[in-house]
Each structure stands twice: as structure tokens, then as C-alpha cells.
Design an enzyme around this catalytic site. Structure first.
Site, PDB file in Angstrom:
ATOM      1  N   TYR A  83       0.836  -1.207   0.000  1.00  0.00           N
ATOM      2  CA  TYR A  83       0.000   0.000   0.000  1.00  0.00           C
ATOM      3  C   TYR A  83       0.874   1.262   0.000  1.00  0.00           C
ATOM      4  CZ  TYR A  83      -3.564   3.416   1.139  1.00  0.00           C
ATOM      5  OH  TYR A  83      -4.394   4.516   1.092  1.00  0.00           O
ATOM      6  N   SER A 101       2.848   1.615  -3.223  1.00  0.00           N
ATOM      7  CA  SER A 101       2.021   1.993  -4.387  1.00  0.00           C
ATOM      8  C   SER A 101       1.689   3.481  -4.342  1.00  0.00           C
ATOM      9  CB  SER A 101       0.731   1.161  -4.425  1.00  0.00           C
ATOM     10  OG  SER A 101      -0.134   1.494  -3.340  1.00  0.00           O
TER      11      SER A 101
END
Ligand SMILES: NC(=O)c1ccc[n+]([C@@H]2O[C@H](COP(=O)([O-])OP(=O)(O)OC[C@H]3O[C@@H](n4cnc5c(N)ncnc54)[C@H](OP(=O)(O)O)[C@@H]3O)[C@@H](O)[C@H]2O)c1
Length: 247
Positions: free
Chosen positions: A151, A154
Site C-alpha cells: 500500500y 504503491s
């Protein structure tokens, strides 16, 4: 001419409330996400609020369907003013399973989903010599988080893309805003038990996001308490402290 805005992840949370805010301004809104029933509900509320909307039931990881739906949206009457690459997911890395699928799913949606959303608009914005594109990154992008590195990584990647794209397309009057929220109320955060300091409501968050995008801010970290207290800690805490704080 009617102004148009395209929003991915419009079926809930930040994307849904962005749609309502633009509906109040009388925009024509392209609502994109996978859950069609939710999109239809959001569209009907957009009409009630004074806007117009068309639903695009799509998966942002599918480049072909993104391209086709975006071509359709561009071809509708009006002028595309702003695009929000907002769709995203978060989940633990599941490192101990030895299986990369959980991480890969996040990388695919949060990174490839952004390029699939943004790039089909570039020829149009270049030809028009104007355009505003907002990519929803996160305050989590400032550190590789222990159990959520897919997460945080990204979100760092897409913030980095915005910096490059801003410089690449500056001469065409196309701006990229990397939006870095702290905690915002949404389906993603509301069921979690972890502490969420300085969490703000979805409607307050979208007002702040829209103001930043209108001003073509390159990186927007909010709310201010998260910018001042959480971001520096996330970014600069030594690893021993990060382990202690479980970040
Ligand atoms: N809430 C926060 O505190 C916070 C903080 C920092 C950053 N963010 C970012 O803000 C963005 C919006 O999240 P949110 O908080 O509003 O959460 P949310 O309510 O869970 O919304 C996520 C949206 O993304 C869509 N989506 C997920 N996977 C998709 C896919 N493969 N294709 C198309 N759409 C997809 C979902 O719709 P479907 O399931 O219908 O496809 C949903 O509309 C995300 O990028 C998130 O990482 C949120």
C-alpha cells in the site's frame, strides 16, 4: 460549454463525495468503479443535486475497458475539466504466507489502475492545452510501512509519477496533483480498529481536495494536523521507533 469530471472509485468514500461536490457545481460526472448498483445510486443523487452523470462499471486494472470507457466519456458533449484517479485498496502484505497475490493485487489496482485512468486522457488534454489530473496518494506514501508496504509503496509510486508528469506536460498547461490524505472516513477506514488520529469527515476532505486541485497544488498533504504531526514522524522516525510504534 458543460464541464465534465471523471472519477474512479466513485461508488463509495472519497470518490462518491467528490461526485456530489461536482454535482452541486452542475458538472457532468463520469462515475467509474466495479459495483454498478452503487454507481447507479450515486448517479441518481448527483442528478438530485443538480448535476448529470454516466456510470462506467469498470475494473481499473483492465486497460482495454478503461480506454474504451474514457473514449466514450470524452466523446460526450462538454469539456473534460478534471480527472480523479481515486480508486484504490489497502490490505496487509501477508508476508508470512509466502504468497505474493495479496501484495500484487494492491500494486495492480493502486499503480496500474492509475496509469490506466490517466494516460487515455493525455492526448485530449494535450490537444486542448489544459487539464487538471488528481491522483489520490496517501500520507502513508512517505514511509515503507511494516505490514502495508504494498500500500505505502504503491502510493509513493503514484506520487512520484505526478512529479514526473507535471514536468513532462507543464508546457501543455496540464497539472497533476498528488493528494496525500491522512485519515478520512470511508469504507476503507471506518471498520478498522487501529488508531486514526485527526480523522476527518468525507465531505470536509473532498472540499479540501477540490480546492487544492483547483489551485493546481502539486502535492497536497492534509488535514494540517496530519501534515505537521504525522507526516514528519512517518518520514523521519528511526527504524527502532517505527518498530516500537508499529508503523
Ligand atoms: N480514507 C482514507 O483515510 C484514505 C487515506 C489516504 C488515501 N486514501 C485513498 O483514497 C482513495 C479512495 O479510498 P476511500 O478511502 O474512499 O475508500 P473506499 O470507500 O473503499 O473507496 C475505494 C473505491 O475504489 C474502488 N475500487 C477499488 N478497486 C477497484 C478496481 N479494481 N476498479 C475500479 N474501482 C475500484 C471502489 O469501488 P468498487 O469496489 O465498486 O470497485 C471504491 O469506490 C484510495 O485510493 C485510498 O487509498 C484514503
Amino acid at each position: 460549454m458543460k464541464k465534465k469530471v471523471f472519477i474512479t472509485g466513485a461508488s463509495s468514500g472519497i470518490g462518491e463525495f467528490l461526485a456530489y461536490a461536482y454535482a452541486k457545481k452542475g458538472y457532468f460526472i463520469g462515475l467509474a468503479a466495479r459495483r454498478e448498483d452503487k454507481l447507479v445510486q450515486v448517479a441518481s443523487k448527483c442528478f438530485e443535486l443538480g448535476g448529470e452523470a454516466k456510470c462506467y462499471s469498470l475494473d481499473v486494472t483492465n486497460s482495454e475497458s478503461c480506454k474504451n470507457d474514457i473514449e466514450d466519456f470524452i466523446s460526450l458533449p462538454g469539456d473534460v475539466d478534471t480527472v480523479y484517479a481515486n480508486a484504490g485498496v489497502g490490505a496487509p502484505d501477508q508476508l508470512s504466507t509466502g504468497d505474493s497475490s495479496a501484495m500484487n493485487k494492491i500494486l495492480l489496482i493502486n499503480i496500474i489502475g492509475v496509469t490506466n485512468t490517466v494516460l487515455p486522457f493525455i492526448p485530449y488534454f494535450k490537444a486542448n492545452k489544459r487539464g487538471k489530473i488528481a491522483v489520490i496518494s496517501s500520507i502513508a506514501s512517505f514511509r515503507g510501512l511494516a505490514h502495508h508496504s504494498a500500500y505505502s509503496g504503491s502510493k509513493a509510486a503514484v506520487r512520484n509519477f505526478c512529479q514526473g508528469w507535471n514536468n513532462a506536460l507543464h508546457k501543455y498547461n496540464i497539472s497533476f496533483s498528488a493528494i496525500c490524505p491522512g485519515f478520512v472516513s470511508s469504507e476503507m477506514t471506518d471498520n478498522q480498529k487501529n488508531p486514526q488520529p485527526f480523522k476527518i469527515s468525507t465531505s470536509i476532505a473532498v472540499d479540501k481536495i477540490i480546492r487544492a486541485v483547483e489551485k493546481r497544488k502539486k502535492v497536497f498533504i492534509f488535514p494540517w494536523q496530519a501534515k505537521i504531526f504525522i507526516m514528519p514522524m512517518i518520514k523521519w522516525a528511526p527504524n527502532w521507533l517505527a518498530r516500537l510504534l508499529k508503523i
